[in-house]
Write a protein that holds these residues in place. Structure first.
Motif, mmCIF file in Angstrom:
data_model
loop_
_atom_site.group_PDB
_atom_site.id
_atom_site.type_symbol
_atom_site.label_atom_id
_atom_site.label_comp_id
_atom_site.label_asym_id
_atom_site.label_seq_id
_atom_site.Cartn_x
_atom_site.Cartn_y
_atom_site.Cartn_z
ATOM 1 N N LYS A 220 2.906 12.491 2.212
ATOM 2 C CA LYS A 220 3.479 12.625 0.876
ATOM 3 C C LYS A 220 3.645 14.102 0.538
ATOM 4 O O LYS A 220 4.659 14.520 -0.031
ATOM 5 N N ALA B 148 -11.368 3.448 -0.489
ATOM 6 C CA ALA B 148 -10.176 3.071 0.290
ATOM 7 C C ALA B 148 -10.072 1.552 0.415
ATOM 8 O O ALA B 148 -8.980 0.973 0.291
ATOM 9 N N GLN C 223 -8.715 0.121 -2.806
ATOM 10 C CA GLN C 223 -7.286 0.413 -2.947
ATOM 11 C C GLN C 223 -6.461 -0.513 -2.043
ATOM 12 O O GLN C 223 -5.411 -1.027 -2.436
ATOM 13 N N LEU D 80 0.873 4.200 -2.825
ATOM 14 C CA LEU D 80 0.575 5.591 -2.478
ATOM 15 C C LEU D 80 1.778 6.499 -2.763
ATOM 16 O O LEU D 80 1.624 7.711 -2.853
ATOM 17 N N ILE E 38 -4.956 6.079 4.860
ATOM 18 C CA ILE E 38 -4.543 6.525 3.522
ATOM 19 C C ILE E 38 -4.474 8.052 3.477
ATOM 20 O O ILE E 38 -3.523 8.638 2.945
ATOM 21 N N ASP E 39 -5.472 8.712 4.059
ATOM 22 C CA ASP E 39 -5.458 10.186 4.095
ATOM 23 C C ASP E 39 -4.217 10.714 4.810
ATOM 24 O O ASP E 39 -3.581 11.663 4.354
ATOM 25 N N THR F 268 -3.853 -3.806 -3.197
ATOM 26 C CA THR F 268 -2.419 -3.751 -2.900
ATOM 27 C C THR F 268 -2.035 -4.783 -1.832
ATOM 28 O O THR F 268 -1.101 -5.553 -2.018
ATOM 29 N N THR G 151 4.111 7.115 -0.627
ATOM 30 C CA THR G 151 4.223 7.924 0.588
ATOM 31 C C THR G 151 5.503 7.600 1.344
ATOM 32 O O THR G 151 5.938 6.444 1.351
ATOM 33 N N ALA H 188 -1.381 9.137 5.226
ATOM 34 C CA ALA H 188 -0.190 8.795 4.432
ATOM 35 C C ALA H 188 -0.040 9.758 3.256
ATOM 36 O O ALA H 188 1.080 10.157 2.902
ATOM 37 N N ASN H 189 -1.164 10.155 2.662
ATOM 38 C CA ASN H 189 -1.123 11.127 1.561
ATOM 39 C C ASN H 189 -0.681 12.496 2.058
ATOM 40 O O ASN H 189 0.008 13.235 1.354
ATOM 41 N N LEU I 84 0.837 -1.198 0.000
ATOM 42 C CA LEU I 84 0.000 0.000 0.000
ATOM 43 C C LEU I 84 0.879 1.257 0.000
ATOM 44 O O LEU I 84 0.625 2.203 -0.758
ATOM 45 N N GLU I 85 1.924 1.247 0.821
ATOM 46 C CA GLU I 85 2.857 2.391 0.861
ATOM 47 C C GLU I 85 3.413 2.671 -0.538
ATOM 48 O O GLU I 85 3.462 3.815 -0.984
#
Ligand SMILES: *Cc1c(COP(=O)(O)O)cnc(C)c1O
Length: 460
Positions: free
Chosen positions: A404, A373, A376, A96, A397-398, A380, A98, A400-401, A92-93
């Motif tokens: 980023k 989410a 996604q 993304l 996810i939010d 992954t 991130t 982690a974004n 997942l990382e």
């Protein structure tokens, strides 16, 4: 990809916690006590005895012992399916892009598919030890009903499960599984109880709610000899049992010298979130970390983010003790959102207190973005998440974004409370684009608030 931290971290059986972590013991401001609805005085063990097993009443009222030993027999029960893995979300990382490091504690490896078994086992154990013959309970999405059916089969107890009607229709195989474990399942509201009949008379087409099902289960428990009621969320003893999640996660992370910056969990009644954060929160209260804790709830049932802080009943028929909590009103019937396990009007009193003391943040997420989410994540990480758990995924996810954007390398831990194998109707509806967000209007909420009891404790 760095291989320094393994993708899956398992503890050995010897490393599993031997006690539950009673967070209330370290809280400077304790949650407000449960009140008897007649006298408005704090409830006593005697008040609760007709409804609950003695073992759990003792735990419910215990605010002073930090470590409560897990009986050997329950440790054995836990060994049948624990420890659960702590997983680094490398895939997942990568997707993304991130710099954040994401970990999740996965509670879906047992047949019931969620963390609920962690409390079902102890509750059935105490019932058996106290010489009871049967138990009653409610189930929303069906995870708790399945977990209780498994635990009752293990300890040799009979079980009646009142399942929220809309969920029993959305998930016919949940019903089949609960029955396969030997429990008697009744869609709620039903005509088997007075409270069910009353609710049906008012609204014959209602899909039901956890609040209605709880009323029916309590009524039957109180009327039946050698029978008690068990609850799968909301109460403090349930959170206590769930602290095996947080303790295992803490031990596993410490082994690798990792400290989380953010811990996220979905919140229905608060048990998986409470269990995951408990030992970390205890350390934060004692000044040993500065972790941010985030509760994520559905926008369709927003008890933290749009609810009131008041003494309220735990059930629709208003038979339970009064609990001071974030609530939408016991008469609030949430829309038939697919995260059935998060469709409860109130929130655990300890988490409510932490929220008001600024130690716990809360946010809500709408159903379709939660499923974005979920998809996604499953594409992954490979795991099909429960719709409930996907609320935590969405927030992870939010965050982690956000990392980023800022370039920060934060460590994010979230609770993956269960799997979604019985939720394929929901995934289908997402896929066919018939899924809606069902966000309540202020007027909808006002109708719920009108059912909060008008007692002196609630007048600000
Ligand atoms: C029941 C359930 C929840 C919500 O209950 P909590 O007490 O808030 O944890 C969340 N996720 C799953 C998978 C569930 O089964």
């Amino acid at each position: 990809m760095s291989n320094k931290i393994p993708t899956r971290i398992y503890l050995t059986e010897d490393e599993m916690p031997k006690s539950w972590y009673n967070l209330r013991a370290v809280m400077k401001n304790k949650p407000d006590p449960m009140l008897h609805p007649g006298t408005l005085q704090p409830v006593t063990a005697e008040d609760l005895a007709p409804v609950f097993c003695k073992g759990v009443i003792e735990q419910e009222l215990n605010e002073t012992s930090l470590h409560i030993p897990i009986p050997e027999d329950i440790q054995d029960f836990y060994r049948a399916y624990r420890p659960s893995p702590l997983i680094r979300a490398y895939y997942l990382e990568r997707a993304l892009g991130t710099p954040a490091h994401i970990y999740y504690k996965f509670e879906g490896t047992n047949t019931s598919g969620s963390h609920k078994l962690n409390s079902a086992g102890p509750q059935a154990y105490y019932a058996k030890k106290e010489g009871l013959k049967s138990l009653t309970t409610e189930t929303g999405a069906g995870q708790w009903g399945t977990a209780m059916a498994m635990a009752c089969a293990f300890y040799g107890l009979e079980l009646i499960v009142y399942m929220v009607k809309i969920s029993s229709q959305q998930k016919p195989y949940r019903k089949a599984l609960i029955e396969a474990y030997g429990a008697n399942l009744i869609p709620s509201p039903s005509d088997t109880t007075e409270s069910g009949k009353k609710i049906l008379a008012k609204d014959p087409k209602t899909g039901g709610s956890l609040g209605c099902a709880i009323s029916e289960a309590i009524e039957t428990a109180v009327k039946t000899d050698k029978c008690r009621y068990v609850l799968g969320s909301v109460l403090n003893h349930v959170l206590l049992h769930q602290t095996v999640i947080g303790q295992e996660a803490q031990i596993a992370l410490e082994k690798f010298g990792v400290t989380p910056d953010i811990i996220i969990g979905c919140a229905g009644g608060g048990s998986n979130l409470g269990g995951l954060i408990a030992p970390f929160m205890g350390d934060k209260i004692e000044g040993r970390n500065e972790i941010r804790f985030i509760a994520v709830e559905p926008a369709s049932c927003p008890s933290f983010t749009r609810g009131r802080y008041a003494y309220d009943f735990g059930d629709t028929a208003q038979t339970t003790p009064l609990i001071r909590m974030q609530t939408l009103g016991s008469g609030y019937i949430p829309s038939p959102n697919h995260a059935g396990g998060l469709r409860y009007h109130g929130m655990n009193s300890t988490l409510t207190k932490l929220f008001h003391d600024g130690l716990l943040e809360a946010r809500s997420a709408a159903q379709t973005e939660v499923f974005d989410a979920a998809i996604q994540f499953m594409k992954t990480e490979g795991i099909l998440p429960a719709p409930e758990s996907s609320h935590a995924i969405k927030a992870a996810i939010d965050e982690a974004n956000e990392c980023k954007k800022t370039g920060q390398k934060k460590v994010i831990l979230f609770g993956l409370s269960g799997t979604g194998f019985f939720d394929m109707t929901a995934f289908q509806s997402y896929h066919e684009k018939t899924m809606t967000d069902q966000i309540p209007t202020d007027a909808d909420l006002e109708r719920g608030f009108a059912t909060i009891p008008n007692i002196p404790q609630n007048v600000q």
